[in-house]
Scaffold this active site. Structure first.
Site, mmCIF file in Angstrom:
data_model
loop_
_atom_site.group_PDB
_atom_site.id
_atom_site.type_symbol
_atom_site.label_atom_id
_atom_site.label_comp_id
_atom_site.label_asym_id
_atom_site.label_seq_id
_atom_site.Cartn_x
_atom_site.Cartn_y
_atom_site.Cartn_z
ATOM 1 C CG HIS A 1 -10.428 3.615 2.525
ATOM 2 N ND1 HIS A 1 -11.387 3.782 3.553
ATOM 3 C CD2 HIS A 1 -9.152 3.649 2.505
ATOM 4 C CE1 HIS A 1 -9.859 4.189 4.479
ATOM 5 N NE2 HIS A 1 -8.849 3.476 3.704
ATOM 6 C CG HIS B 1 -1.990 0.927 0.995
ATOM 7 N ND1 HIS B 1 -3.288 0.557 0.262
ATOM 8 C CD2 HIS B 1 -2.959 1.969 1.194
ATOM 9 C CE1 HIS B 1 -3.972 1.788 0.461
ATOM 10 N NE2 HIS B 1 -3.365 2.384 1.242
ATOM 11 C CG ASP C 1 -2.628 4.851 -12.449
ATOM 12 O OD1 ASP C 1 -2.163 5.284 -11.428
ATOM 13 O OD2 ASP C 1 -1.920 3.941 -13.268
ATOM 14 C CG HIS D 1 -8.537 -4.709 1.469
ATOM 15 N ND1 HIS D 1 -7.868 -4.391 0.170
ATOM 16 C CD2 HIS D 1 -7.694 -6.163 1.544
ATOM 17 C CE1 HIS D 1 -7.584 -5.380 -0.635
ATOM 18 N NE2 HIS D 1 -7.190 -6.208 1.015
ATOM 19 C CB SER E 1 -6.855 8.965 14.258
ATOM 20 O OG SER E 1 -7.167 8.274 15.133
#
EC number: 6.3.5.3
Length: 735
Positions: A96, A50, A495, A98, A314
């Site tokens: 976003h 990620h 992309d 998962h 957070s």
């Protein structure tokens, strides 16, 4: 060391952090000792897919990222493109996935929040949003729950923040049953001479924490987003962040005010991996070290460990390197907006990332190796077995093609998405010219400006599975085509590459070939990639999603009064087809949804033809010859005609060429084609222009009556078409 840092580093703990054994051995060599627990968490966060793009970086470097209008390409929070008159558009798309499967409302909401911060971190005020969503089969027991949660989360955050949603797309397929996709796009406007970057500069300058307090939500989120799901998925719920759009709105205003003050040296939002990633990225880009004192971090929960503070995700937080002489004024701005402003560290000249907590040094790591020198893999990959061309004669012609058209319009794949976009505020800020439901959304640059921006998001995952290279080309081409239908000049794209486990050669092959196709299309169409995101390991129990390389693009209209849309047909207009008759039924929704034929190669994308046809369409729009335009994509000519009839509430009488079987001509998904509704007296002139430009142009019908009448084949009233088109989604959602 504090208790949390005295945890023994075991092989099980290393594996839980998503690190391979060779990666851990590299860490030992790099730092010359065993890492602390907090350091292990930091390496896990910074070296996962990620954050590091370790499986895709080699191939991403092959994409075209430069162009005449490109100010900033990939590598920053968002891409920046010149739109003239001293202004630029700043945009990016990010996943976003998962989190949205685990907790759909908050996962989708914070996906919007994160991409908004990426844009306004650069100094841009957000003006438009889109979302590209993929869900499982409509009859899967979780699908309706996930659709409701995701749509509500996107609307709840973007509406409260105050950014209009102008477009998007939704697919349903059983391959997304265990991994939905939520790809969020935001664009903003900034001054060319007031763009802000994340590269730290200057030694001994204060590092400032801005925004909301830090809690335990999202701890480990980046690592979770770099792993497959299994049956323990519900245990990952604490890794999903919780968002507050009203705090984010205050953060936007405070940041823009701070930038206007001239107090910002560098700024980075706290997204994936939170404080860790923002600090490391700023330091590594600027060849500087960063020293942080966690005792200065505003927290909303008691007894937070260094590990938790460094890896918390957070929301609504920023990190900034500040001009020290403006500290007092900067602090006053944030307190005025009810936000935290805390100096938590400083830049250093030692290229170390050091973190203090309760008087002890809990982290001391080389910052460059953590950041932009993370491991990069050249993973083995294999090409998929080529699919044969599905010949027209191999595809059965259904007797009643009118019923086929109604069935497709009333299906999960092709029905209206009104139920979704009516939950979004599409008009806030007052500059929306074209709302969702058209080929592209359009927003004025400002209320007194003639210029406007067009936005589209596209990919056809079933094409990408059958042929990732052609599928990658087609995603770019359709996005470029949709923008062109408004008359806008396509400028650049972002992309969002969503794939399964790259450690499997067949999945890595999908990624490599899709990137190659995207790169080829972007080069030919002069449509550079200026930002983006890669989301891998979208698998559950070994079952991968369809390869889904989403492309979102931006185009510029110099004068929006010359814009056209899908709905502008006038009675008496001629309907002309740009491009040849349809014939390609491989991977078409006719073959798949009506006949359950899932084989066959997808349509070939002739990029030179795409370029020629797009330039021609934009030219005749600018000349004022066109009342309405629509690209031909999913469902072919039949669906395109039906959509124009539905949107304009006017009938079309059309005739096929009869050079091909009717089902092929109606439902073939050949690429590079458009339908134009033109003023009848310019038809001969358009034919001459087309001949000069070697463009295939055929008059196929007229705007008349209140039905879609395709001679000798079908007659369906506007009302019947509309009922079929508009009813599927509300019925699916139980309304």
């Amino acid at each position: 060391m504090k208790p949390c840092n005295n945890i023994a580093i075991t092989p099980e703990l290393i594996a839980q952090h998503g690190l391979k054994n060779d990666e851990y051995q590299h860490i030992l060599t790099l730092i010359g000792r065993e890492p602390t627990f907090t350091e292990l968490g930091i390496f896990s966060a910074m070296w996962n897919e990620h954050c590091s793009y370790k499986s895709s970086k080699k191939w991403l470097k092959t994409l075209p990222t430069k162009g005449n209008c490109v100010i900033q390409g990939p590598g920053e929070n968002a891409g920046v493109v010149d739109i003239g008159e001293g202004q630029c558009v700043v945009f990016k798309m990010e996943s976003h996935n998962h989190p949205s499967y685990i907790e759909p409302y908050q996962g989708a909401a914070t996906g919007v929040g994160g991409i908004l911060r990426d844009v306004f971190t650069m100094g841009a005020r957000p003006i438009a949003a889109m979302n590209a969503l993929r869900f499982g089969s409509p009859d899967h027991p979780r699908t309706r729950y996930l659709v409701a949660g995701v749509v509500s989360g996107i609307g709840g955050y973007s509406n409260a923040f105050g950014v209009p949603t102008v477009g998007g797309e939704i697919n349903f397929d059983e391959r997304y049953n265990g991994n939905i996709l939520v790809n969020a796009f935001v664009a903003g406007i900034a001054k060319k001479d007031s763009i802000f970057y994340s590269k730290a500069q200057g030694v001994g300058l204060p590092v400032v924490y801005l925004g909301a307090k830090t809690g335990r939500d999202g701890v480990g989120g980046a690592t979770m987003a770099s792993a497959e799901f299994d049956d323990s998925i519900s245990e990952k719920r604490p890794t999903v962040q919780v968002g507050d759009p009203f705090t984010e709105k205050c953060l936007l205003e405070a940041c823009l005010e701070l930038m206007e003050l001239g107090a910002v040296v560098a700024i980075q939002d706290m997204g994936a991996a939170g404080l860790t990633s923002s600090a490391v990225e700023m330091g590594a880009k600027g060849d500087l070290g960063i020293k942080l004192n966690l005792d200065k971090v505003p927290v909303r929960e008691e007894n937070m460990t260094a590990y938790e503070m460094m890896l918390s995700e957070s929301q609504e937080r920023m990190l900034m390197v500040l001009k020290p002489e403006l500290e007092k004024q900067a602090s006053a701005i944030f307190h005025k907006w009810g936000l935290h402003f805390s100096i938590i560290g400083q830049t250093t000249d030692d290229l170390r990332f050091r973190v203090l907590h309760q008087g002890e040094e809990v982290v001391n790591l080389p910052i460059k190796e953590l950041g932009n020198e993370a491991p990069v893999y050249d993973r083995p990959w294999s090409e998929p077995t080529p699919q044969p061309i599905l010949k027209v004669e191999e595809v059965k012609k259904v007797e009643n093609l009118g019923d086929v058209l109604l069935t497709l319009l009333n299906s999960a794949h092709q029905s209206s998405r009104r139920w979704v976009y009516e939950q979004y505020d599409t008009l806030i800020q007052g500059n929306t010219l074209v709302r969702p439901g058209a080929d592209a959304g359009v927003i004025r640059v400002s209320s007194n400006d003639k210029r406007a921006l067009a936005f589209s998001s596209d990919v056809t995952p079933r094409y990408c599975e059958a042929d990732p290279y052609e599928g990658g080309k087609q995603a770019v081409a359709e996005c470029w085509r949709n923008i062109s239908t408004t008359g806008a000049m396509p400028l650049a794209a972002t992309d969002n590459l969503n794939f399964g486990n790259p450690e499997k050669p067949e999945i890595m092959g999908q990624l490599v070939l899709a990137i190659k196709g995207i790169g080829e299309a972007c080069r030919v169409l002069d449509f550079p990639i200026v930002s983006g995101n890669v989301s891998l390991y979208n698998e559950t129990n070994g079952e991968a999603i369809l390869p889904t390389p989403t492309i979102a693009g931006v185009g510029l209209l110099d004068d929006w009064s010359k814009m056209v849309t899908i709905s502008g047909m006038q009675n008496g207009d001629s309907i002309v087809l740009i491009g040849d008759c349809g014939s390609h039924l491989g991977q078409s929704i006719y073959a798949r949804n009506v006949l359950n034929i899932n084989t066959g190669a997808p349509p070939h994308v002739d990029l030179q033809l795409e370029k020629k046809h797009g330039q021609f369409v934009r030219d005749v729009i600018h000349r004022g010859f066109v009342h309405a335009a629509h690209d031909i994509s999913d469902g072919g000519l039949a669906i395109a005609l039906a959509e124009m009839v539905i949107k304009a509430k006017k009938g079309i009488k059309a005739k096929l060429s009869n050079r091909l079987p009717h089902h092929a001509e109606l439902f073939g998904e050949d690429q590079g084609r458009y339908l134009l509704s033109i003023k009848p007296y310019v038809l001969n002139h358009l034919k001459e222009l087309a001949q000069v430009n070697a463009v295939s142009l055929t008059e196929i019908g007229r705007v008349e009556g209140n039905s879609l009448n395709i001679e000798g084949i079908l007659t369906l009233s506007v009302d019947k078409l509309t009922q079929a088109y508009e009813s599927w989604f509300p019925q699916f959602m139980g309304e």
